[in-house]
Design a protein around this motif. Structure first.
Motif, mmCIF file in Angstrom:
data_model
loop_
_atom_site.group_PDB
_atom_site.id
_atom_site.type_symbol
_atom_site.label_atom_id
_atom_site.label_comp_id
_atom_site.label_asym_id
_atom_site.label_seq_id
_atom_site.Cartn_x
_atom_site.Cartn_y
_atom_site.Cartn_z
ATOM 1 N N LEU A 194 1.681 -2.085 -2.409
ATOM 2 C CA LEU A 194 1.949 -1.861 -0.996
ATOM 3 C C LEU A 194 0.930 -2.524 -0.085
ATOM 4 C CD1 LEU A 194 2.944 1.929 -1.114
ATOM 5 C CD2 LEU A 194 4.421 -0.092 -1.252
ATOM 6 N N THR A 195 -0.045 -3.227 -0.650
ATOM 7 C CA THR A 195 -1.090 -3.859 0.157
ATOM 8 C C THR A 195 -0.955 -5.375 0.155
ATOM 9 O OG1 THR A 195 -2.731 -4.225 -1.586
ATOM 10 C CG2 THR A 195 -2.586 -2.005 -0.652
ATOM 11 N N PRO A 196 -1.475 -6.048 1.178
ATOM 12 C CA PRO A 196 -1.465 -7.516 1.193
ATOM 13 C C PRO A 196 -2.309 -8.116 0.074
ATOM 14 C CG PRO A 196 -1.898 -6.641 3.385
ATOM 15 C CD PRO A 196 -1.997 -5.492 2.436
ATOM 16 N N ALA A 197 -3.242 -7.316 -0.485
ATOM 17 C CA ALA A 197 -4.146 -7.828 -1.515
ATOM 18 C C ALA A 197 -3.574 -7.691 -2.920
ATOM 19 C CB ALA A 197 -5.480 -7.081 -1.437
ATOM 20 N N ASP A 198 -2.378 -7.159 -3.066
ATOM 21 C CA ASP A 198 -1.814 -6.936 -4.397
ATOM 22 C C ASP A 198 -1.809 -8.227 -5.219
ATOM 23 O OD1 ASP A 198 -0.427 -5.608 -6.512
ATOM 24 O OD2 ASP A 198 1.452 -6.469 -5.789
ATOM 25 N N GLY A 199 -2.431 -8.184 -6.403
ATOM 26 C CA GLY A 199 -2.484 -9.356 -7.270
ATOM 27 C C GLY A 199 -3.548 -10.360 -6.908
ATOM 28 N N HIS A 200 -4.348 -10.090 -5.887
ATOM 29 C CA HIS A 200 -5.399 -11.008 -5.451
ATOM 30 C C HIS A 200 -6.770 -10.515 -5.905
ATOM 31 C CE1 HIS A 200 -2.940 -13.546 -2.765
ATOM 32 N NE2 HIS A 200 -2.268 -12.429 -2.496
ATOM 33 N N VAL A 201 -7.688 -11.480 -6.038
ATOM 34 C CA VAL A 201 -9.077 -11.118 -6.307
ATOM 35 C C VAL A 201 -9.672 -10.551 -5.017
ATOM 36 C CG1 VAL A 201 -11.354 -11.964 -6.925
ATOM 37 C CG2 VAL A 201 -9.346 -12.859 -8.089
ATOM 38 N N VAL A 202 -10.259 -9.344 -5.122
ATOM 39 C CA VAL A 202 -10.853 -8.701 -3.956
ATOM 40 C C VAL A 202 -12.321 -8.402 -4.241
ATOM 41 C CG1 VAL A 202 -8.700 -7.675 -3.155
ATOM 42 C CG2 VAL A 202 -10.129 -6.412 -4.768
ATOM 43 N N HIS A 203 -13.116 -8.408 -3.193
ATOM 44 C CA HIS A 203 -14.530 -8.057 -3.331
ATOM 45 C C HIS A 203 -14.651 -6.550 -3.471
ATOM 46 C CE1 HIS A 203 -18.803 -7.636 -2.255
ATOM 47 N NE2 HIS A 203 -18.920 -8.894 -2.650
ATOM 48 N N VAL A 204 -15.667 -6.100 -4.180
ATOM 49 C CA VAL A 204 -15.846 -4.671 -4.405
ATOM 50 C C VAL A 204 -16.052 -3.929 -3.094
ATOM 51 C CG1 VAL A 204 -18.347 -4.822 -4.692
ATOM 52 C CG2 VAL A 204 -17.086 -3.000 -5.853
ATOM 53 N N GLU A 205 -16.507 -4.626 -2.050
ATOM 54 C CA GLU A 205 -16.713 -3.996 -0.755
ATOM 55 C C GLU A 205 -15.582 -4.271 0.221
ATOM 56 O OE1 GLU A 205 -20.516 -5.041 0.768
ATOM 57 O OE2 GLU A 205 -21.625 -4.184 -0.919
ATOM 58 N N TYR A 206 -14.503 -4.877 -0.262
ATOM 59 C CA TYR A 206 -13.300 -5.011 0.560
ATOM 60 C C TYR A 206 -12.619 -3.646 0.595
ATOM 61 C CZ TYR A 206 -8.597 -6.501 1.945
ATOM 62 O OH TYR A 206 -7.394 -6.638 2.586
ATOM 63 N N GLY A 207 -11.710 -3.459 1.493
ATOM 64 C CA GLY A 207 -10.987 -2.199 1.570
ATOM 65 C C GLY A 207 -9.789 -2.320 2.488
ATOM 66 N N CYS A 208 -8.870 -1.372 2.375
ATOM 67 C CA CYS A 208 -7.700 -1.356 3.247
ATOM 68 C C CYS A 208 -7.263 0.095 3.435
ATOM 69 C CB CYS A 208 -6.566 -2.204 2.676
ATOM 70 S SG CYS A 208 -5.801 -1.505 1.199
ATOM 71 N N GLY A 209 -6.233 0.279 4.218
ATOM 72 C CA GLY A 209 -5.773 1.626 4.511
ATOM 73 C C GLY A 209 -4.990 2.281 3.404
ATOM 74 N N ALA A 210 -4.765 1.560 2.289
ATOM 75 C CA ALA A 210 -3.998 2.127 1.171
ATOM 76 C C ALA A 210 -4.908 2.539 0.028
ATOM 77 C CB ALA A 210 -2.967 1.114 0.686
ATOM 78 N N HIS A 211 -6.159 2.887 0.327
ATOM 79 C CA HIS A 211 -7.105 3.358 -0.681
ATOM 80 C C HIS A 211 -6.528 4.585 -1.403
ATOM 81 C CE1 HIS A 211 -10.836 4.972 -2.381
ATOM 82 N NE2 HIS A 211 -11.384 3.772 -2.169
#
Length: 266
Positions: free
Chosen positions: A211-228
């Protein structure tokens, strides 16, 4: 020929016979022969090459060559010797339309240029890669290679690891992105965060929340979104309800009117 049309000057050190009317006519005829049916324009300058050669410049009235000149180099073997044509070329003038400097293809390719069916081999001696037998500077990769007894031809070099880390951290899924700054928590505490293997796992993982724009992407450990995974939202009525309070002190009370008694017989 070393001179260019942008270096026009009087050929004071050249043999005068190289710049007289006869030399200009000889140069124009050579330019016209090279131009074919296209006209050769005005004589616009002379460039001194050395004591026995000069270059005459004529406007090139050729389609697509605005601002270019026919450059005809004439020379002789010294005073009293005949003048001959050495070279005829087209050269750009100061206001000429010229092609941009050539850039090797591997320097022109940018992220996102690769399409379906395209082949994009790494450039020779790519600093991001190291031979597999040398090692990757990644303990996880080394462990797997030793375990199976085989290794890849190339693995990420230390420079390749640092380059990827810097690019990912500065990207859309890094800690400084707008989404991360407004998030209630970071990916490092999210249940959908899947850490990558190897040395990059200290700071990066893959988002597994569809449900997030980051699905399947490499994310930084300090990245975040509203679907935590630990986000909680207070459930309240979507329809506002107003509280109504009556104060008896300000209510007006009126007695109900009494209907007259009906007459007998009715």
């Amino acid at each position: 020929m070393t001179a260019t049309p942008t270096q026009q000057s009087d050929p004071v050190h050249a043999d005068p016979v190289l710049v007289d009317a006869g030399a200009v006519s000889l140069a124009r005829a050579a330019a016209q022969e090279e131009a074919g049916s296209e006209p050769v324009g005005d004589h616009v300058g002379v460039l001194a090459e050395d004591e026995v050669s000069v270059t005459h410049l004529f406007e090139a009235e050729r389609a697509g060559y605005r601002g270019w000149n026919w450059a005809v180099t004439v020379a002789n073997a010294g005073p009293g010797t005949p003048v001959s044509v050495s070279e005829v070329v087209l050269l750009p003038g100061q206001d000429a339309l010229v092609a941009p400097d050539w850039v090797p293809w591997h320097e022109r390719v940018r992220a996102g240029d690769l399409g379906v069916g395209d082949l994009l081999p790494p450039r020779e001696d790519d600093p991001r890669l190291a031979p597999g037998y040398v090692g990757s500077d990644d303990p996880a990769v080394e462990e797997v290679a030793l375990e199976v007894g085989l290794g890849r031809v190339h693995v990420l070099s230390r420079e390749g690891v640092l380059d990827a880390a810097a690019r990912w951290q500065a990207g859309d899924f890094g800690p400084r992105s707008d989404m991360a700054r407004s998030a209630p928590a970071t990916c490092g505490t999210c249940g959908f965060y899947q850490r990558v293997a190897g040395s990059l796992g200290a700071a990066f993982g893959v988002c597994a929340n569809e449900l997030t724009p980051a699905d399947g992407h490499v994310v930084h450990v300090e990245y975040g979104c509203g679907a935590h995974s630990e986000v909680e939202v207070e459930n309240i009525s979507a329809v506002p309800v107003a509280d109504v309070v009556y104060d008896d002190a300000i209510l007006d009370v009126e007695a109900n009117a009494v209907d007259p008694a009906p007459e007998s017989g009715q």
